[in-house]
Design a protein around this motif. Structure first.
Motif, mmCIF file in Angstrom:
data_model
loop_
_atom_site.group_PDB
_atom_site.id
_atom_site.type_symbol
_atom_site.label_atom_id
_atom_site.label_comp_id
_atom_site.label_asym_id
_atom_site.label_seq_id
_atom_site.Cartn_x
_atom_site.Cartn_y
_atom_site.Cartn_z
ATOM 1 N N PHE A 19 40.406 88.542 73.941
ATOM 2 C CA PHE A 19 40.351 90.107 74.680
ATOM 3 C C PHE A 19 42.422 90.180 75.227
ATOM 4 C CE2 PHE A 19 37.250 88.347 77.315
ATOM 5 C CZ PHE A 19 35.868 88.379 76.271
ATOM 6 N N MET A 20 43.113 89.670 74.035
ATOM 7 C CA MET A 20 44.149 90.172 74.189
ATOM 8 C C MET A 20 44.473 91.377 73.203
ATOM 9 S SD MET A 20 47.770 87.388 73.723
ATOM 10 C CE MET A 20 49.071 88.130 74.176
ATOM 11 N N ASN A 21 45.505 92.048 74.057
ATOM 12 C CA ASN A 21 45.529 93.396 72.953
ATOM 13 C C ASN A 21 46.868 93.391 72.621
ATOM 14 O OD1 ASN A 21 45.664 95.192 72.656
ATOM 15 N ND2 ASN A 21 45.558 97.069 74.346
ATOM 16 N N VAL A 22 47.038 92.855 70.813
ATOM 17 C CA VAL A 22 48.545 92.791 70.880
ATOM 18 C C VAL A 22 48.931 94.451 69.853
ATOM 19 C CG1 VAL A 22 50.461 91.624 69.392
ATOM 20 C CG2 VAL A 22 48.740 90.401 71.057
ATOM 21 N N SER A 23 49.770 95.061 70.198
ATOM 22 C CA SER A 23 50.307 96.207 68.578
ATOM 23 C C SER A 23 50.924 95.648 68.051
ATOM 24 C CB SER A 23 50.574 96.779 69.738
ATOM 25 O OG SER A 23 50.500 98.729 68.761
ATOM 26 N N VAL A 24 50.249 95.874 66.932
ATOM 27 C CA VAL A 24 52.001 95.291 65.507
ATOM 28 C C VAL A 24 52.261 96.777 65.323
ATOM 29 C CG1 VAL A 24 51.709 94.548 63.554
ATOM 30 C CG2 VAL A 24 50.207 93.361 65.226
ATOM 31 N N ASP A 25 53.418 97.419 65.044
ATOM 32 C CA ASP A 25 53.901 98.105 64.672
ATOM 33 C C ASP A 25 54.027 98.203 62.837
ATOM 34 O OD1 ASP A 25 56.314 100.463 62.981
ATOM 35 O OD2 ASP A 25 56.301 100.599 65.312
ATOM 36 N N GLY A 26 52.830 100.098 62.656
ATOM 37 C CA GLY A 26 53.621 99.794 60.803
ATOM 38 C C GLY A 26 54.523 99.794 60.110
ATOM 39 N N ASN A 27 55.590 99.674 60.960
ATOM 40 C CA ASN A 27 56.558 100.020 59.984
ATOM 41 C C ASN A 27 57.681 98.860 60.317
ATOM 42 O OD1 ASN A 27 55.931 103.215 59.337
ATOM 43 N ND2 ASN A 27 56.380 103.646 60.923
ATOM 44 N N THR A 28 57.904 98.593 61.493
ATOM 45 C CA THR A 28 58.457 97.837 62.121
ATOM 46 C C THR A 28 57.487 96.244 61.946
ATOM 47 O OG1 THR A 28 58.737 97.835 64.018
ATOM 48 C CG2 THR A 28 60.330 99.157 63.122
ATOM 49 N N GLY A 29 56.632 96.285 62.258
ATOM 50 C CA GLY A 29 56.250 95.528 62.019
ATOM 51 C C GLY A 29 56.608 94.068 63.265
ATOM 52 N N GLY A 30 56.580 94.761 64.362
ATOM 53 C CA GLY A 30 57.153 94.944 66.464
ATOM 54 C C GLY A 30 55.788 94.444 66.527
ATOM 55 N N LEU A 31 56.385 93.511 67.328
ATOM 56 C CA LEU A 31 54.701 93.174 68.367
ATOM 57 C C LEU A 31 54.821 94.059 69.947
ATOM 58 C CD1 LEU A 31 54.246 89.283 67.262
ATOM 59 C CD2 LEU A 31 53.175 91.705 66.514
ATOM 60 N N ARG A 32 53.582 93.856 70.505
ATOM 61 C CA ARG A 32 53.849 94.470 72.114
ATOM 62 C C ARG A 32 52.780 93.875 72.951
ATOM 63 N NH1 ARG A 32 53.788 100.111 73.131
ATOM 64 N NH2 ARG A 32 54.103 99.630 75.526
ATOM 65 N N VAL A 33 52.744 93.303 73.372
ATOM 66 C CA VAL A 33 51.742 92.715 74.585
ATOM 67 C C VAL A 33 51.372 93.990 75.668
ATOM 68 C CG1 VAL A 33 50.307 90.965 75.634
ATOM 69 C CG2 VAL A 33 52.111 90.549 74.346
ATOM 70 N N LEU A 34 50.272 94.136 75.198
ATOM 71 C CA LEU A 34 49.274 95.852 75.826
ATOM 72 C C LEU A 34 48.459 95.135 76.595
ATOM 73 C CD1 LEU A 34 49.039 98.373 73.560
ATOM 74 C CD2 LEU A 34 50.954 97.540 74.716
ATOM 75 N N PRO A 35 48.143 95.721 77.932
ATOM 76 C CA PRO A 35 46.655 95.922 78.614
ATOM 77 C C PRO A 35 45.901 95.516 78.141
ATOM 78 C CG PRO A 35 47.788 96.587 79.820
ATOM 79 C CD PRO A 35 49.052 97.105 79.003
ATOM 80 N N PRO A 36 44.653 94.448 78.203
ATOM 81 C CA PRO A 36 43.454 94.477 77.306
ATOM 82 C C PRO A 36 42.294 95.405 77.546
ATOM 83 C CG PRO A 36 43.738 92.780 78.974
ATOM 84 C CD PRO A 36 44.937 93.336 79.036
ATOM 85 N N VAL A 37 41.731 95.925 77.033
ATOM 86 C CA VAL A 37 40.320 96.956 76.833
ATOM 87 C C VAL A 37 39.379 96.490 77.137
ATOM 88 C CG1 VAL A 37 42.022 98.726 74.700
ATOM 89 C CG2 VAL A 37 39.969 97.204 74.935
ATOM 90 N N SER A 38 39.128 94.987 77.399
ATOM 91 C CA SER A 38 38.145 94.752 78.204
ATOM 92 C C SER A 38 37.891 95.457 79.501
ATOM 93 C CB SER A 38 38.168 93.188 77.732
ATOM 94 O OG SER A 38 39.276 92.330 78.719
ATOM 95 N N LYS A 39 36.422 96.000 79.941
ATOM 96 C CA LYS A 39 35.677 95.978 81.010
ATOM 97 C C LYS A 39 35.052 94.391 81.677
ATOM 98 C CE LYS A 39 36.013 100.869 80.064
ATOM 99 N NZ LYS A 39 37.368 100.270 78.728
#
Length: 203
Positions: A143-163
């Motif tokens: 359920f972990m929501n990790v965003s990967v930037d398509g240009n830089t490869g940067g990682l961001r941890v965002l709130p889960p989308v699980s309900k």
């Protein structure tokens, strides 16, 4: 080590804690987010040789994607299937980031109380099985929501989308020792901490 309760009945992992238990080949493990937006770190070891362990690298290599969901398998460091994902109501999990730890809290949350995190909780839960801190690899972060930037490869941890009630169901493909947590990191859970439920069934 924990009592998983009766087969098929949910067992609750309290917020910011962890559990470990055995799972037999062919059994189903259902990881449930009972309240929504909560991450659960999952580890697995071959019950007969704990040197064989869940592998992010092998799994992502063979899947050719970081978006693992229904139909994908989770592999060991020996390239053998440990789990098959047979049902997934969320479709967004992480297999890039390591379990949070004291060092994680000191690095990312210097203004907040330090916690031993999933790493410490897993180490305590797995110790009765002869598994040490140095044996803990990257976890499969349900359920972990990790965003990967398509240009830089940067990682961001965002709130889960699980309900509330969302779940992930995995079938064991060998006898396993499993570690499971209700994650302790602020970013992973949108700044709040909730429980995780799991249940074991024979299929």
């Amino acid at each position: 080590m924990t009592d998983a309760g009766k087969a098929g009945e949910p067992t609750r992992i309290a917020p910011r804690s962890g559990a470990a238990f055995k799972l037999h080949d062919g059994q189903l493990l259902t990881v449930i987010d009972p309240e929504g937006q909560q991450v659960s770190d999952l580890l697995a070891y071959n019950a007969h040789d704990v040197r064989e362990v869940l592998s992010s690298g092998r799994t992502l290599d063979y899947a050719e994607t970081i978006r693992l969901t229904t139909g994908h398998s989770l592999y060991s460091n020996r390239s053998r299937v440990m789990f098959e994902i047979v049902h997934d109501t969320v479709g967004l999990h992480d297999f890039l980031l390591t379990p949070c730890s004291v060092a994680t809290f000191e690095h990312f949350y210097p203004d907040k109380p330090v916690h031993r995190g999933c790493f410490g909780n897993l180490a305590e839960a797995l110790a009765p099985y002869g598994i040490s801190e140095d044996d803990i690899p990257i976890a499969f972060n349900c359920f972990m929501n990790v965003s990967v930037d398509g240009n830089t490869g940067g990682l961001r941890v965002l709130p889960p989308v699980s309900k509330a009630g969302d779940c992930l169901k995995l079938r064991a493909r060998m006898d396993l020792i499993v570690g499971l947590t209700a994650c302790s990191a602020y970013d992973s859970n949108g700044g709040s901490f909730r429980p995780i439920d799991y249940c074991i069934s024979d299929g």
